[in-house]
Design an enzyme around this catalytic site. Sequence first.
Site: not given
Length: 671
Positions: A52, A94, A328, A356, A400-401, A433
């Site tokens: 990112d 993204n 998040d 995402e 990613h999370r 990311k």
Amino acid sequence: MYTTRFLDVPPLDSVAGTVRLPGSKSISNRVLLLAGLCEGETVIDGLLASDDTEVMLQALAALGCTVERSGEAVCIRGIGGELPVREADLFLGNAGTAMRPLTAALAVLAAVHGGAFRLHGVARMHERPIGDLVDALRAIGCRIDYEAAPGYPPLRIGAAPSGLHALDAIRVRGDVSSQFLTALLLALPLATAGGSSARISVDGELISKPYVGMTLQLLERFGIAVERDGWQRFTIPANSQYRSPRTLRVEGDASSASYFIGAAAIAAGGQPLRIEGVGLDSMQGDIRFVDAARAMGAQVDGGAGWLEVRRGTLPLRPIDLDCKHLPDAAMTLAVLALFAEGTSRLTGIASWRVKETDRIAAMATELRRIGAAVETTDDSIAITPPAEWRAGAIKTYDDHRVAMCFALAAFSRCAGAAPALPVRILDPRCVGKTFPDFFEALFGVAAARPDDIPVLTIDGPTASGKGTLASAVAARLGYHLLDSGAVYRAAALAASRAGVDRDDEPALADLAARLDLRFGADGVWLGGDEVGESLRLEAIGSLASRISAWPRVRRALLDIQLAFHRLPGLVADGRDMGTVVFPVARLKVFLTASAAQRAERRYRQLISRGISANIDSLRADLEARDARDQSRSVSPSRPAPDALLLDNSALSIEDSVEQVLAAWQARTPFG
Ligand SMILES: Nc1ncnc2c1ncn2[C@@H]1O[C@H](COP(=O)(O)OP(=O)(O)OP(=O)(O)O)[C@@H](O)[C@H]1O
Ligand SMILES: Nc1ccn([C@H]2C[C@H](O)[C@@H](COP(=O)(O)O)O2)c(=O)n1
């Protein structure tokens, strides 16, 4: 970073030590944009290096900023409110933290100076709404067109037909994403140069307020003092000008901290896990995850730039929390809920749907995959821990999370799962990311029971292709690689250099015990010398075969080999990997090929390296070596009783690799 198709995280037990977090994504991309809009240079330290931030850096460079990287620091020379490049096609992957603010900044700049810009990203970015921001910008005169679906990127930004206006009555929705407001706050100082202030009113209740708070703090660092009336009205004074703070350090990422806080809250170990880079003084909203973790039972201490976390109550206490302000890190709570005594409920997470991926759907599917009972609504998720844990191959949806929070499922033993289960993370590369080395960092502080760290052994005679097969299999699994032949060859090289007689067992064993050997990405190092090439000499292979027959030499070299047995797993090749060194290996391959084939392969291998060779004498040498390796009294080269015998005389390398991977897969719970 793991770039494998999947990564199997073995059952983990404990955590200890120190983890240093990468820079915050949200701060990094805000600071990059502000530095890019300033006049002069800004040196940013601790910037997150990730997908990112990379797209933001590339966009700034394309727009005429100078970007210089030196070690961990990046120096940006900004465009100073001007627009040196008037046309650009910007791919933003993204990265919502790049798409939204760049849209606002370029729309305002193009309105003032003219220009033509195209902003686009990956397919998912084109499904993430941006209409509320575009509406707000159009209302002040900006020219933004949708290239495809209205309300979504790709966008085309052009010169404003009648300049900017109505700056005193800008309206933006705040209840879908706070990034729209942040984008306006970051960009609108550019619109105040003509002497008008800019007033923004927020429609609906503003979500993720701490992120807006972070924007305001960073604007202040860059000389912009926004006046705020609660969280509904914001005024940027007339003639506001970005002023570089010259140097700035980016905090560690508080959302990234949540995975380690979570791990320490459930893992055994007794020692606290120290987390450096972010502390209780953080400007990031996700630091509130600390309160949630405490509420669930974790013990958390902290100060400026550090946290120390240890397990408190386990099972954890279930939690019922409105997560509007920590969207998040709330994903980590959803996985921690697996370790709670009862049902946890997370509300206020409607924004998960437009991240995402649709995170509510994704989390529900994957939590159910490992056995949890899950209920969802439009803006909530309720999780009841598994009655029985299942080993799951977690789909990560290029998010990613999802990948990072599900790594915590590997601590299933801490929730009483028997047997403890590994977790398979599909496409682990998506962590790039925000935290490219996430799994490396996790394996650096986590410990597993030795029996839980998988080993795959490949033994066999000389030039059967063990090394080639082992390194390909290790690369596909993301495992460590032990070339035990290289360890014996290094001892042989050291003996040859020191003039130690090949029959002097005590002297050889002494030398082997003191071997200063290091395998790294930069080669194989014996003392201060890189010896990768020398180890492959035929004479050294022969000498290794001779000295390896001495029991005391073998014993002296054992610890070096055992040290390779680390998370997340090991592929080891040699002669006695499956029989002696790793008898508990989950899969033992004994690889053979005809002597003629092996001599031919070695011949071609040497010739391709520019080393002259004679195929007949090569064959005689390797047969003599095999005979010696097979007939010695200790650890003779032979298949383990439970070995998979693989004759690759008529197989390609790829076919051998596929056969071994298929046999491995059948021995995992994901088979
Ligand atoms: N299945 C295969 N088909 C054809 N060539 C192969 C195959 N496997 C390996 N080779 C080739 O054979 C050569 C020897 O392979 P490699 O060095 O991996 O053998 P090794 O068993 O590790 O040898 P050593 O015991 O000397 O360490 C290499 O050039 C490799 O590319
Ligand atoms: N586990 C091992 C590995 C190697 N050796 C000895 C015997 C071999 O001939 C020699 C060189 O090995 P290579 O690099 O050809 O695989 O080292 C051993 O005894 N045990």
